[in-house]
Design a protein around this motif. Structure first.
Motif, PDB file in Angstrom:
ATOM      1  N   UNK A 443      17.343  16.342 -10.261  1.00  0.00           N
ATOM      2  CA  UNK A 443      17.631  16.914  -8.947  1.00  0.00           C
ATOM      3  C   UNK A 443      19.130  17.128  -8.788  1.00  0.00           C
ATOM      4  N   UNK A 444      19.495  18.168  -8.053  1.00  0.00           N
ATOM      5  CA  UNK A 444      20.912  18.415  -7.782  1.00  0.00           C
ATOM      6  C   UNK A 444      21.378  17.475  -6.675  1.00  0.00           C
ATOM      7  N   UNK A 445      22.464  16.743  -6.877  1.00  0.00           N
ATOM      8  CA  UNK A 445      22.901  15.783  -5.854  1.00  0.00           C
ATOM      9  C   UNK A 445      23.399  16.484  -4.594  1.00  0.00           C
ATOM     10  N   UNK A 446      23.010  15.946  -3.431  1.00  0.00           N
ATOM     11  CA  UNK A 446      23.493  16.492  -2.170  1.00  0.00           C
ATOM     12  C   UNK A 446      24.316  15.467  -1.386  1.00  0.00           C
ATOM     13  N   UNK A 447      24.514  14.283  -1.963  1.00  0.00           N
ATOM     14  CA  UNK A 447      25.188  13.184  -1.288  1.00  0.00           C
ATOM     15  C   UNK A 447      26.115  12.482  -2.270  1.00  0.00           C
ATOM     16  N   UNK A 448      27.208  11.934  -1.751  1.00  0.00           N
ATOM     17  CA  UNK A 448      28.138  11.141  -2.566  1.00  0.00           C
ATOM     18  C   UNK A 448      28.433   9.835  -1.836  1.00  0.00           C
ATOM     19  N   UNK A 449      28.390   8.709  -2.541  1.00  0.00           N
ATOM     20  CA  UNK A 449      28.976   7.474  -2.020  1.00  0.00           C
ATOM     21  C   UNK A 449      30.311   7.298  -2.715  1.00  0.00           C
ATOM     22  N   UNK A 450      31.360   7.225  -1.903  1.00  0.00           N
ATOM     23  CA  UNK A 450      32.736   7.116  -2.397  1.00  0.00           C
ATOM     24  C   UNK A 450      33.284   5.785  -1.884  1.00  0.00           C
ATOM     25  N   UNK A 460      23.255   1.794  -4.722  1.00  0.00           N
ATOM     26  CA  UNK A 460      21.949   1.533  -5.343  1.00  0.00           C
ATOM     27  C   UNK A 460      20.826   1.650  -4.319  1.00  0.00           C
ATOM     28  N   UNK A 461      20.999   1.050  -3.144  1.00  0.00           N
ATOM     29  CA  UNK A 461      19.961   1.135  -2.109  1.00  0.00           C
ATOM     30  C   UNK A 461      19.790   2.574  -1.632  1.00  0.00           C
ATOM     31  N   UNK A 462      20.900   3.273  -1.447  1.00  0.00           N
ATOM     32  CA  UNK A 462      20.808   4.682  -1.056  1.00  0.00           C
ATOM     33  C   UNK A 462      20.069   5.503  -2.117  1.00  0.00           C
ATOM     34  N   UNK A 512      27.143  19.421  -1.972  1.00  0.00           N
ATOM     35  CA  UNK A 512      27.262  18.020  -1.577  1.00  0.00           C
ATOM     36  C   UNK A 512      27.628  18.005  -0.095  1.00  0.00           C
ATOM     37  N   UNK A 513      26.652  17.689   0.724  1.00  0.00           N
ATOM     38  CA  UNK A 513      26.817  17.866   2.162  1.00  0.00           C
ATOM     39  C   UNK A 513      27.172  16.573   2.899  1.00  0.00           C
ATOM     40  N   UNK A 514      26.854  15.426   2.303  1.00  0.00           N
ATOM     41  CA  UNK A 514      27.064  14.153   2.998  1.00  0.00           C
ATOM     42  C   UNK A 514      27.895  13.237   2.115  1.00  0.00           C
ATOM     43  N   UNK A 515      28.886  12.549   2.718  1.00  0.00           N
ATOM     44  CA  UNK A 515      29.745  11.615   1.991  1.00  0.00           C
ATOM     45  C   UNK A 515      29.743  10.276   2.725  1.00  0.00           C
ATOM     46  N   UNK A 516      29.291   9.229   2.030  1.00  0.00           N
ATOM     47  CA  UNK A 516      29.373   7.859   2.542  1.00  0.00           C
ATOM     48  C   UNK A 516      30.690   7.248   2.083  1.00  0.00           C
ATOM     49  N   UNK A 640      20.427  -4.001   1.266  1.00  0.00           N
ATOM     50  CA  UNK A 640      19.141  -3.518   1.793  1.00  0.00           C
ATOM     51  C   UNK A 640      19.021  -3.825   3.284  1.00  0.00           C
ATOM     52  N   UNK A 641      19.471  -5.013   3.684  1.00  0.00           N
ATOM     53  CA  UNK A 641      19.409  -5.381   5.097  1.00  0.00           C
ATOM     54  C   UNK A 641      20.324  -4.491   5.932  1.00  0.00           C
ATOM     55  N   UNK A 642      21.533  -4.229   5.461  1.00  0.00           N
ATOM     56  CA  UNK A 642      22.491  -3.425   6.213  1.00  0.00           C
ATOM     57  C   UNK A 642      22.007  -1.992   6.383  1.00  0.00           C
ATOM     58  N   UNK A 643      21.343  -1.454   5.355  1.00  0.00           N
ATOM     59  CA  UNK A 643      20.923  -0.052   5.396  1.00  0.00           C
ATOM     60  C   UNK A 643      19.487   0.128   5.877  1.00  0.00           C
TER      61      UNK A 643
END
Length: 648
Positions: A443-450, A460-462, A512-516, A640-643
């Motif tokens: 799949x093409x990534x649409x999100x980045x965790x930075x 990992x949870x995301x 890439x539309x969303x950045x955490x 996992x609890x936080x998210x």
């Protein structure tokens, strides 16, 4: 506790000193008659006391770790003077040289290693225990600098559970003294007239390499002899008479005073964040060299040669050997950094053990009349062999889990509740790799965790949520490198470049539309307005580039290692509470107002405090699982609890 690692490390050691011969007066030439220098023993005190107090968290000595550099200079001066003098007189013996080294180093080191192995077997939990016999084996073989150079990262544990981490510098010195006497012998045979320029050239080359490697985050410049040799060679150049003697008394006074000022400046002004070694190491090295060069006969020299400094200097090697294990075991047993009365007790215990070690171990073995040469070699071989066998047996025993209850083992295993992709996907930018792809394969990534290391388990949870939706995301997390453009606080200069490159990639990839954004926001660095302003500008730049920004806010750091504290309290772990939410406020001053402003701009916010500590004390365990894998990184269970309930 500031680490003994280069990134963390506390950096310190007491150098061995030769037995019974005294030292040559600076500028008199290596062949001159040796004269005892009481100020050298006093200089040892100036090196070891800041190290001890720094490691014991006594405030005001943030650069106390430079004691290691002072000791290297002293050692280079003493040993080179001894070798060169005997070479010039035609009586140098490499066997006799190593006999002296064995007398000086091995008895006290062997005693300390035996006690550390026994204490760790009694005290350490699985996961912490396995590294101790490995490091003991490395220490007895004088390879611990190489062991700790390679034994880094989150899987290896922190400095606060490594009671033998301080032996790295002893290994550096002994590796130097394997090669250096041979070099001096070769020079004496084939190029005796070139001894001074050759040693000066070697020192210059080592210093140049050390400076060139100062931005390297691997630990190469910190741990390896090639970048530390110049400090020992600085002392060697003094012993070989590369600098002419100072005739005028007032000049000697001025140089000695300048040496004290240089060392004091380094001890008081340097911090654990000072890039070290490299250019900064010139200050304590030059200070030690100036004192060795000019102190005799001066006010400073007489003060250093006084009774109390000399007494501390005499026990400095044993004090160095014992102080770090005492501090590490004390903090491990109490699950808390030293403070107040425990600091005083640890310092007192270190001094007492040092005196006993000096009186009943060091002194007897340094006396050839009591322990002849053949016997010292036999005993050394037996000690090294016995400790090696004991270490190998403990390594074979593995975690030795039978020492603890099943519940304690279950809680201690929380330190391993980390992302299965941490090894593959963390620090990719430092390895010159692209951000890591997680989620649905193909799949093409649409999100980045930075983020920094605090983002790994969150990514990992995301990724699990993304995979459930047939999506993918990218992870770029870099240790000690928060997701902030033009970041100034990281030791590694590559952080700013990595962040700039990532932002350029984001601008070039509209899919890439969303950045955490996730980082150790409560580290204290973001209590600084300038740091928050840079973060604010980064969020604005991402929004301008068309990205939806999601900020995962500050995770409450705990004042103890969470899995360890819970395991120590197994059976009554529900009574252990975390940090109160109110005590976090000074760490994250300005955050709440800034978060409200971001929300008004359309930034999405995830506040871990709302999940972990909605009503005062912060949770550290849920459903029987630790929520942290150390004191401040969320475990997979914590992430996992936080998210939980958040849209991916």
């Amino acid at each position: 506790m500031q680490s003994l690692y280069p990134p963390a490390t506390q950096r310190s050691r007491a150098a061995p000193r030769p037995s019974g011969r005294g030292v040559a007066v600076p500028g008199a030439g290596a062949g001159a008659h040796a004269a005892y220098r009481p100020d050298i023993d006093g200089l040892r005190a100036i090196a070891i006391l800041p190290v001890l107090l720094f490691h014991a968290h006594v405030p005001g000595l943030s650069g106390g770790y430079v004691g290691v550099d002072i000791f290297f200079v002293i050692s280079g001066f003493l040993i080179t003077g001894l070798i060169a003098r005997e070479l010039d007189e035609g009586r140098f013996s490499i066997i006799r040289f190593y006999e002296r080294r064995a007398r000086r180093i091995l008895p006290a080191l062997s005693a300390m290693l035996a006690v550390v192995l026994a204490a760790a077997a009694f005290l350490y939990l699985p996961g912490d225990f396995e590294g101790v016999p490995r490091s003991a084996l490395a220490a007895i073989l004088f390879l611990s600098n190489l062991w700790f150079f390679t034994d880094t990262g989150y899987f290896a544990g922190g400095a606060d559970s490594k009671p033998l981490l301080h032996t790295w510098s002893l290994a550096v010195e002994e590796q130097f003294y394997i090669a250096f006497p041979l070099l001096l012998m070769l020079i004496a045979r084939f190029a005796p007239g070139a001894r001074k320029p050759l040693i000066a050239g070697a020192a210059a080359g080592s210093l140049a390499l050390c400076i060139a490697m100062r931005d390297d985050a691997s630990g190469f410049a910190f741990y390896l002899p090639a970048t530390r040799a110049w400090e020992l060679l600085a002392g060697a150049m003094l012993a070989l008479g590369l600098f002419p003697a100072i005739a005028a008394g007032w000049r000697r006074e001025a140089v000695a005073a300048a040496g004290i000022v240089a060392i004091a400046t380094a001890i008081l002004m340097f911090t654990p964040d000072t890039p070290f070694p490299g250019i900064a190491a010139l200050l304590p090295v030059a200070g030690a060299a100036m004192l060795i060069y000019a102190a005799p006969g001066t006010l400073v020299g007489r003060a250093l040669g006084g009774g109390p400094p000399r007494a501390i200097g005499l026990i400095s090697y044993s004090l160095y050997l014992w102080h770090w294990p005492v501090i590490v075991f004390a903090e491990y047993a109490t699950d808390a950094p030293l403070a107040g009365g425990r600091t005083v007790a640890a310092i007192a215990a270190s001094l007492a053990l040092a005196v006993l070690s000096w009186r009943y171990v060091e002194r007897p073995f340094r006396n050839p009349a009591r322990v002849p040469a053949r016997r010292i070699f036999t005993l050394s071989a037996l000690a090294m062999g016995g400790l090696s066998l004991a270490s190998l047996a403990m390594i074979a025993a593995g975690p030795w889990s039978g020492r603890f209850s099943p519940r304690a083992l279950e809680l201690a295993a929380g330190r391993s509740d980390i992302s299965p992709e941490r090894g593959r996907c963390h620090d990719t930018a430092m390895r010159g790799q692209a951000p890591c792809l997680l989620g649905t394969e193909g799949a093409a990534p649409d999100t980045l965790l930075w983020g920094d290391s605090h983002g790994v388990e969150l990514a990992h949870i995301l990724s699990l949520g993304a995979r459930a939706q047939g999506r993918a995301l990218l992870q770029q997390t870099t240790s000690s490198c928060p997701p902030v453009l033009d970041w100034r606080g990281a030791r590694d200069a590559r952080c700013a470049r990595a962040n700039a490159d990532l932002f350029a990639m984001l601008r070039a990839r509209p899919e890439i539309k969303r950045v955490y954004l996730a980082a150790f926001w409560a580290s204290g660095a973001f209590a600084d307005r300038a740091a928050l302003a840079r973060l604010d500008r980064t969020i604005a730049a991402l929004a301008k580039a068309g990205k939806q920004v999601v900020v995962i806010g500050p995770v409450p750091p705990q004042p103890f290692d969470v899995p360890r504290r819970l395991a120590h309290a197994a059976g009554r772990e529900s009574a252990i509470t975390g940090r109160d939410r109110a005590t976090m406020r000074p760490m994250i001053a300005g955050w709440d107002a800034l978060m409200a402003r971001w929300q008004a701009r359309g930034v999405r916010l995830i506040d871990p405090r709302a999940r972990l500590c909605p009503n005062g004390p912060c949770a550290i365990i849920a459903d029987g699982q630790p929520l942290y894998f150390d004191s401040h990184h969320l475990s997979v269970a914590g992430a996992r609890l936080v998210l939980r309930g958040q849209p991916y």
